[in-house]
Design a protein around this motif. Structure first.
Motif, mmCIF file in Angstrom:
data_model
loop_
_atom_site.group_PDB
_atom_site.id
_atom_site.type_symbol
_atom_site.label_atom_id
_atom_site.label_comp_id
_atom_site.label_asym_id
_atom_site.label_seq_id
_atom_site.Cartn_x
_atom_site.Cartn_y
_atom_site.Cartn_z
ATOM 1 N N HIS A 5 51.023 -21.168 -11.988
ATOM 2 C CA HIS A 5 51.373 -21.980 -13.019
ATOM 3 C C HIS A 5 52.838 -22.369 -12.506
ATOM 4 O O HIS A 5 53.432 -21.965 -12.032
ATOM 5 C CB HIS A 5 51.708 -20.941 -14.365
ATOM 6 N N ILE A 7 55.792 -23.456 -14.830
ATOM 7 C CA ILE A 7 56.374 -23.378 -16.372
ATOM 8 C C ILE A 7 57.954 -23.783 -16.343
ATOM 9 O O ILE A 7 58.334 -24.453 -16.983
ATOM 10 C CB ILE A 7 56.053 -22.017 -16.840
ATOM 11 N N SER A 8 58.512 -23.301 -15.445
ATOM 12 C CA SER A 8 59.917 -23.320 -15.410
ATOM 13 C C SER A 8 60.054 -23.664 -13.844
ATOM 14 O O SER A 8 59.320 -23.182 -12.901
ATOM 15 C CB SER A 8 60.959 -22.055 -15.630
ATOM 16 N N ASP A 11 60.009 -21.232 -11.200
ATOM 17 C CA ASP A 11 58.913 -20.627 -10.852
ATOM 18 C C ASP A 11 58.660 -20.938 -9.500
ATOM 19 O O ASP A 11 57.654 -20.109 -8.678
ATOM 20 C CB ASP A 11 57.811 -20.927 -11.546
ATOM 21 N N ARG A 109 54.882 -21.106 -21.427
ATOM 22 C CA ARG A 109 55.065 -19.595 -20.934
ATOM 23 C C ARG A 109 53.845 -18.955 -21.532
ATOM 24 O O ARG A 109 53.038 -18.262 -21.008
ATOM 25 C CB ARG A 109 56.316 -19.110 -21.023
ATOM 26 N N SER A 112 50.443 -20.093 -20.644
ATOM 27 C CA SER A 112 50.010 -19.464 -19.161
ATOM 28 C C SER A 112 49.791 -17.929 -19.386
ATOM 29 O O SER A 112 48.969 -17.489 -18.623
ATOM 30 C CB SER A 112 51.302 -19.677 -18.391
ATOM 31 N N GLU A 113 50.184 -17.317 -20.201
ATOM 32 C CA GLU A 113 49.895 -15.863 -20.499
ATOM 33 C C GLU A 113 48.339 -15.794 -21.005
ATOM 34 O O GLU A 113 47.811 -14.332 -20.934
ATOM 35 C CB GLU A 113 50.898 -15.201 -21.301
ATOM 36 N N ASN A 121 53.630 -26.923 -17.166
ATOM 37 C CA ASN A 121 54.370 -27.311 -18.342
ATOM 38 C C ASN A 121 55.015 -28.780 -18.208
ATOM 39 O O ASN A 121 55.701 -28.975 -17.291
ATOM 40 C CB ASN A 121 55.673 -26.316 -18.577
#
Ligand code: CP
Length: 302
Positions: A5, A7-8, A11, A109, A112-113, A121
């Motif tokens: 993923h 997301i930030s 990452d 986030r 993604s979980e 993102n």
């Protein structure tokens, strides 16, 4: 990076950013590469977008992937009260990769979980915009021939500007000196400034562009984001804080480039657009190559 993923921006490691930028250079030389035939990319935009959505869709199309999705949450079952979690679990049944923009910080986030396919993102509220950050890094490296030891001015809405938050965090890997130019009410959040300090780097804060213009290699302008203000009167006070004119650039360095994630409202006068310093539309174009590289990498195609 296969199946990861994004997301930030944190990452990914510095080495992973550089791999994406190198792959993006290849896509810039040869944009049409049918390496994603049979793949499906879902673009779920719960918040407006021109560049991010269309450049992702352009990137997917240029690689032979198909695109599904929506550009307006009111045309999805969100309007009937469906939870984000149920929407994501459902779209995972239809797509190999999800690109999502949502107004709530932390929503990507959360997505993604619960997702069984990778999630990218494409902007979550005022939090992060990591793919814009990658194309910003690409644009900086392309124009300055390096990412190391640059002086970067970030101007405007540093409080709510998610592209700024991601870019500062990424540039902390490259010995950057930051020049933070904003009204008092829109200063960079302490959590992001902490990131600079923990990286052992320097930042300087100003309220006027002229205070820093002779020192910087990159002038990263941003829009004051009306949609993030709870009180419209607070927006009215700062909406015209910065309007970049040619005269503002008088003492700038010869290598200066002006970047802006766009959209622009009034913070860069249109008579700057044809100057050699203006780079924001090329920056938007770079978004296609970088997003091609990212899709290829996450889908394990390159
Ligand atoms: N830079 C950016 O995120 O632009 P859009 O809002 O048009 O996607």
């Amino acid at each position: 990076m296969k199946n990861k993923h994004l997301i930030s921006i944190t990452d990914f490691s510095k080495e992973e950013y550089l791999k994406i930028l190198d792959a993006a250079e290849d896509f810039e030389k040869q944009p049409v590469q049918n390496i994603a035939t049979g793949k499906i990319v879902a673009t779920l935009f719960f918040e407006p977008s021109t560049r991010t959505r269309l450049s992702f869709e352009s990137a997917a199309n240029r690689m032979g992937a198909k695109v599904i999705g929506f550009s307006d949450a009111s045309s999805s079952s969100t309007a009937k009260g469906e939870s984000l979690s149920d929407t994501i679990k459902t779209v995972c049944c239809y797509a190999d990769l999800i690109v999502m923009r949502h107004p709530l910080e932390g929503s990507a986030r959360w997505a993604s979980e619960v997702a069984s396919v990778p999630v990218i993102n494409a902007g979550d509220g005022a939090n992060q915009h990591p793919t814009q950050c990658l194309l910003d890094l690409y644009s900086i490296r392309k124009t300055q021939k390096t990412l190391d030891s640059l002086n970067i001015a970030l101007v405007g809405d540093l409080k709510y500007g998610r592209t700024v938050h991601s870019l500062v965090e990424a540039m902390c890997n490259f010995n950057t000196t930051f020049h933070l130019i904003s009204p008092e009410s829109l200063k960079l959040p302490s959590s992001v400034k902490m990131h600079i300090k923990e990286s052992g780097l320097k930042y300087h804060q100003y309220t006027e562009i002229q205070e820093a213009i002779d020192k910087v290699d990159v002038l990263y302008m941003t829009r004051v984001q009306r949609e993030r203000f709870l009180d419209i009167q607070d927006y009215e006070k700062v909406k015209n804080a910065y309007i970049l004119e040619q005269s503002t650039l008088k003492n700038s360095k010869s290598n200066l480039k002006i970047l802006h994630p766009l959209p622009r409202v009034n913070e860069i006068h249109t008579n700057i657009d044809d100057t050699q310093q203006a780079y924001y539309f090329q920056q938007a174009q770079n978004g296609v190559y970088v997003r091609q590289a990212l899709i290829a990498s996450i889908l394990g195609l390159k």
